[in-house]
Write an enzyme that holds these catalytic residues in place. Structure first.
Site, PDB file in Angstrom:
ATOM      1  CE1 TYR A  80      49.378  36.431  35.240  1.00  0.00           C
ATOM      2  CE2 TYR A  80      47.625  37.919  35.341  1.00  0.00           C
ATOM      3  CZ  TYR A  80      49.009  37.783  35.235  1.00  0.00           C
ATOM      4  OH  TYR A  80      49.808  38.597  35.558  1.00  0.00           O
ATOM      5  CB  SER A 139      48.547  40.774  38.118  1.00  0.00           C
ATOM      6  OG  SER A 139      47.805  41.214  37.019  1.00  0.00           O
TER       7      SER A 139
END
Length: 270
Positions: free
Chosen positions: A151, A138
């Site tokens: 995350y 990401s």
């Protein structure tokens, strides 16, 4: 790499980016194995594209090994393994407020599933002198996702593991790519493709899959579906203090404009 005739395993492939990539891989002539917890959705997609559906919980190493075995039985050697499965839970309060269970789940899905995949396919890839590992990380793995420390931390770890694979096995004939998108309209963040209309900061799964396919064909390490991430990363490395202050201001703006720190809404600020 030309994917025609190659056997490609994609985890988390029943929806979102994984499903879009599976369709494009099949259109390019690859044999596609769709591995997902959503077994019926995986079966439906496999029927549409002529692939193989396999139920898989990526937090279980045995499941990933079973996927590889079934792929080999159906199509022969696994040429490309795309570790795509992911999740996002956010955090209820301060940066350490998510439960141990949420932190562990992030670690298992975003890091250990990549490790399990590498363990399952690397020995044979090294033996034959070729293979390709593609890992979904990401932009949060290069920058940071405000409102979801678990995350961000695990996506940073995913990028680091991909770097280790590329450094350690590049001379063994192993190709490695790590994908670092920003916001994509997927079920993961509760958005439909219609939400991306007129918003350049929010890609559709097809847009992201096209960028990933191009990156694989060109065999580049860092695949950035959102090209602006490269500049953001440069600015971060150039002046860390300024970058941190900018992120603090972005966090404050999110609270002022949206009343909360829901990560799925951050694309509206871009």
């Amino acid at each position: 790499m030309d994917v025609s005739g190659k056997t490609v395993v994609i985890t988390g492939a029943a929806s979102g980016i994984g499903a879009a990539l599976a369709r494009q891989m099949a259109q390019a002539g690859a044999h596609v194995v769709i591995a997902d917890l959503q077994e019926q959705a995986a079966i439906d997609l496999a029927q549409q594209i002529g692939g193989l559906a396999v139920s898989c919980d990526v937090t279980r190493e045995g499941d990933i090994r079973a996927v590889v075995e079934k792929a080999e039985d159906a199509f022969g050697q696994v040429d490309i393994f795309v570790s795509n499965a992911g999740l996002g839970r956010g955090e209820p309060d301060h940066a350490a407020s998510a439960s141990d269970e949420v932190w562990q789940l992030n670690w298992d899905v975003h890091v250990m599933s990549h490790v399990y995949a590498a363990r399952a396919v690397l020995p044979k890839m090294i033996e034959r002198g070729e293979g390709y590992l593609v890992q979904m990380a990401s932009a949060a793995g290069l920058l940071c996702q405000i409102g979801d420390a678990a995350y961000s931390a695990t996506k940073h770890a995913a990028v680091s593991f991909a770097e280790s694979l590329a450094i350690t096995h590049g001379m063994d004939g192993i190709k490695v790519s790590v994908i670092c998108p920003q916001y994509v309209a997927t079920p993961l963040i509760g958005l439909t493709e219609e939400a991306a209309e007129g918003r350049p900061s929010l890609l559709t799964p097809d847009d992201a899959a096209k960028a990933i396919m191009q990156g694989i064909q060109e065999e580049v390490f860092l695949i950035l579906p959102h090209k602006e991430v490269q500049e953001y990363t440069r600015l971060k490395s150039t002046d860390y203090e300024r970058w941190l202050q900018g992120m603090r201001l972005l966090r404050a703006k999110a609270i002022d404009d949206m009343g909360s720190l829901q990560p799925q809404n951050f694309y509206k600020l871009m």
